[in-house]
Design an enzyme around this catalytic site. Structure first.
Site, PDB file in Angstrom:
ATOM      1  N   GLU A 214       1.611  -4.535  23.021  1.00  0.00           N
ATOM      2  CA  GLU A 214       2.280  -3.349  23.548  1.00  0.00           C
ATOM      3  C   GLU A 214       1.307  -2.468  24.336  1.00  0.00           C
ATOM      4  OE1 GLU A 214       3.586  -1.928  19.562  1.00  0.00           O
ATOM      5  OE2 GLU A 214       2.325  -0.183  19.940  1.00  0.00           O
TER       6      GLU A 214
ATOM      7  N   ARG B  88      -2.322  -8.411  -2.238  1.00  0.00           N
ATOM      8  CA  ARG B  88      -3.447  -9.182  -2.782  1.00  0.00           C
ATOM      9  C   ARG B  88      -3.701  -8.821  -4.235  1.00  0.00           C
ATOM     10  NH1 ARG B  88      -8.089  -8.601   1.498  1.00  0.00           N
ATOM     11  NH2 ARG B  88      -7.103  -6.575   1.496  1.00  0.00           N
ATOM     12  N   THR B  89      -3.651  -7.517  -4.531  1.00  0.00           N
ATOM     13  CA  THR B  89      -3.808  -7.127  -5.939  1.00  0.00           C
ATOM     14  C   THR B  89      -2.476  -6.599  -6.460  1.00  0.00           C
ATOM     15  OG1 THR B  89      -4.792  -5.155  -4.990  1.00  0.00           O
ATOM     16  CG2 THR B  89      -6.254  -6.580  -6.234  1.00  0.00           C
TER      17      THR B  89
ATOM     18  N   GLY C  14       0.856  -1.192   0.000  1.00  0.00           N
ATOM     19  CA  GLY C  14       0.000   0.000   0.000  1.00  0.00           C
ATOM     20  C   GLY C  14       0.888   1.237   0.000  1.00  0.00           C
ATOM     21  N   ARG C  15       0.339   2.322   0.540  1.00  0.00           N
ATOM     22  CA  ARG C  15       1.073   3.600   0.511  1.00  0.00           C
ATOM     23  C   ARG C  15       2.424   3.489   1.201  1.00  0.00           C
ATOM     24  NH1 ARG C  15      -4.534   5.422   1.601  1.00  0.00           N
ATOM     25  NH2 ARG C  15      -4.181   4.430   3.602  1.00  0.00           N
ATOM     26  N   ILE C  16       2.459   2.881   2.411  1.00  0.00           N
ATOM     27  CA  ILE C  16       3.716   2.854   3.165  1.00  0.00           C
ATOM     28  C   ILE C  16       4.701   1.885   2.510  1.00  0.00           C
ATOM     29  CG2 ILE C  16       4.775   2.382   5.422  1.00  0.00           C
ATOM     30  CD1 ILE C  16       2.063   3.221   6.685  1.00  0.00           C
TER      31      ILE C  16
ATOM     32  N   GLY D 290       6.970   5.034  14.717  1.00  0.00           N
ATOM     33  CA  GLY D 290       6.833   5.194  13.268  1.00  0.00           C
ATOM     34  C   GLY D 290       6.295   6.557  12.834  1.00  0.00           C
TER      35      GLY D 290
ATOM     36  N   HIS E 112       7.408   1.974  19.165  1.00  0.00           N
ATOM     37  CA  HIS E 112       6.311   2.430  18.292  1.00  0.00           C
ATOM     38  C   HIS E 112       6.448   3.925  17.953  1.00  0.00           C
ATOM     39  CE1 HIS E 112       1.923   1.430  17.037  1.00  0.00           C
ATOM     40  NE2 HIS E 112       2.460   2.318  16.224  1.00  0.00           N
TER      41      HIS E 112
ATOM     42  N   ARG F  25       2.208  -3.964  12.810  1.00  0.00           N
ATOM     43  CA  ARG F  25       1.619  -4.289  14.106  1.00  0.00           C
ATOM     44  C   ARG F  25       2.333  -5.518  14.652  1.00  0.00           C
ATOM     45  NH1 ARG F  25      -0.017   0.196  14.289  1.00  0.00           N
ATOM     46  NH2 ARG F  25      -2.179   0.906  14.396  1.00  0.00           N
TER      47      ARG F  25
ATOM     48  N   THR G 151       7.112  -2.558  11.121  1.00  0.00           N
ATOM     49  CA  THR G 151       6.603  -1.249  11.570  1.00  0.00           C
ATOM     50  C   THR G 151       5.077  -1.249  11.512  1.00  0.00           C
ATOM     51  OG1 THR G 151       6.738  -0.431   9.300  1.00  0.00           O
ATOM     52  CG2 THR G 151       8.594   0.102  10.755  1.00  0.00           C
TER      53      THR G 151
HETATM   54  C1  DGY Z   1      -1.196   4.244  13.431  1.00  0.00           C
HETATM   55  O1  DGY Z   1      -1.587   5.375  13.145  1.00  0.00           O
HETATM   56  O2  DGY Z   1      -1.894   3.251  13.256  1.00  0.00           O
HETATM   57  C2  DGY Z   1       0.164   4.126  13.967  1.00  0.00           C
HETATM   58  O3  DGY Z   1       0.506   2.873  14.350  1.00  0.00           O
HETATM   59  C3  DGY Z   1       0.458   5.119  15.070  1.00  0.00           C
HETATM   60  O4  DGY Z   1       1.767   5.479  14.803  1.00  0.00           O
END
Ligand code: DGY
Length: 323
Positions: free
Chosen positions: A269, A180-181, A158-160, A289, A287, A240, A238
């Site tokens: 966490e 998936r796609t 996806g975007r990240i 990110g 956490h 979950r 990064t």
């Molecule tokens: C989110 O927005 O889901 C992140 O894990 C928080 O940094």
């Protein structure tokens, strides 16, 4: 003066975000940033119209059923929303929104940081120095793994995932991915698609996880799948913590079957499996990110856009999530 909608903020949010919240709503803030119990939150929510919550607080069916009927929206200050029982909220006619897009760059940056830090043994080097154990440069000291020319596997493009791919390409890495796609050729930019995670894993000298935590991805990286990675691979998470089976990862790191891991998220966490603290080939962060000023402000403003749409403009929120 017309009554302004009341919004309860369950945590202390960045200053600029709270200022905006206060300028638009009757905001009930939590300046001491205490994690509120369900009883406390239900009490604070009496007569309120909306909640602004964070990814750290569970908004489960029990809490949702106890919220006053006046609550119309739960705006989470996060892109992830697995902490909210969306179906229970929908049953009560409460809209749930999140903050997509604005975390992309910050999270990709942390993924790259973990990738570099894990591969280059940054934690061991920093510890050696801080513990005053460094006796000087030697030809074989703290040799890590270079990124250039290596294959990076990305689960969830996806975007990240795509933003990390961009940064990894700049470091000379070859991108392989499972999604998936399949992406369009313009988005793929030469990345190689695999139809299953299992097909991707044997190619991934580095593997970075960017899929949401869903019933399908719980412990996705279990012992069987970790064993499909090449010997000496590096795992980055990064997304979950629940996507990785800690037992299996800890065993793979201890045996050095995996060279290293870079982890920003942990199952359960803020409770972290304490065994990670002693594993020198695990580079771990709490956490972080999305933790840049720019991103946290943007997340807050996006949550406020959603609150504004529903509570002030009487419109559909721009970032609604559904069960
Ligand atoms: C989110 O927005 O889901 C992140 O894990 C928080 O940094």
């Amino acid at each position: 003066m017309t009554k302004r909608p009341v919004v309860v903020a369950t945590r202390h949010f960045p200053e600029a975000v709270e200022q905006r919240l206060q300028s638009m709503f009757d905001a009930r803030l939590n300046p001491e940033d205490r994690a509120l119990s369900h009883d406390e939150l239900v009490a604070r929510a009496q007569g309120a119209d909306g909640l602004m919550v964070a990814a750290t607080g569970k908004v489960d069916a029990d809490l949702i059923h106890r919220l006053p009927a006046s609550i119309r929206i739960i705006a989470t200050f996060s892109v992830g929303y697995e902490h909210i029982d969306i179906a229970a909220a929908e049953q009560r006619g409460i809209l749930v929104t999140n903050t997509p897009d604005v975390l992309t760059d910050a999270t990709a940056e942390i993924a790259l940081l973990l990738l570099l830090a894990a591969a280059r043994r940054a934690h061991e080097g920093a510890a050696m120095l801080r513990q005053d154990q460094w006796t000087g440069w030697t030809p074989t000291q703290l040799m890590g793994i270079g990124l250039t020319g290596k294959r990076l596997g990305i689960v969830g493009m996806g975007r990240i995932g795509q933003a990390l791919a961009e940064r990894a390409r700049a470091n000379g890495m070859e991108i392989h991915y499972y999604n998936r796609t399949r992406l369009s050729p313009e988005q793929e930019k030469g990345a190689i698609h695999y139809a299953t995670v299992e097909a991707l894993l044997p190619q991934a000298q580095f593997l970075s996880l960017h899929c949401p935590l869903t019933p399908q991805t719980v412990k996705l990286m279990d012992a069987r799948r970790l064993a499909l990675l090449p010997e000496g691979a590096v795992l980055i998470n990064t997304a979950r913590g629940g996507i990785v089976d800690d037992e299996a990862l800890i065993a793979a790191l201890k045996s050095r079957r995996l060279a290293a891991a870079g982890l920003d998220v942990f199952d359960g966490e803020p409770k972290v499996d304490k065994r990670y603290f002693a594993i020198e080939n695990a580079f771990i962060l709490p956490h972080m990110g999305s933790a840049t000023i720019e991103t946290r402000n943007a997340m807050g403003f996006r949550a406020i856009e959603n609150l504004q749409a529903v509570l002030i403009d009487g419109k559909a929120p721009p970032h609604r999530v559904k069960a």
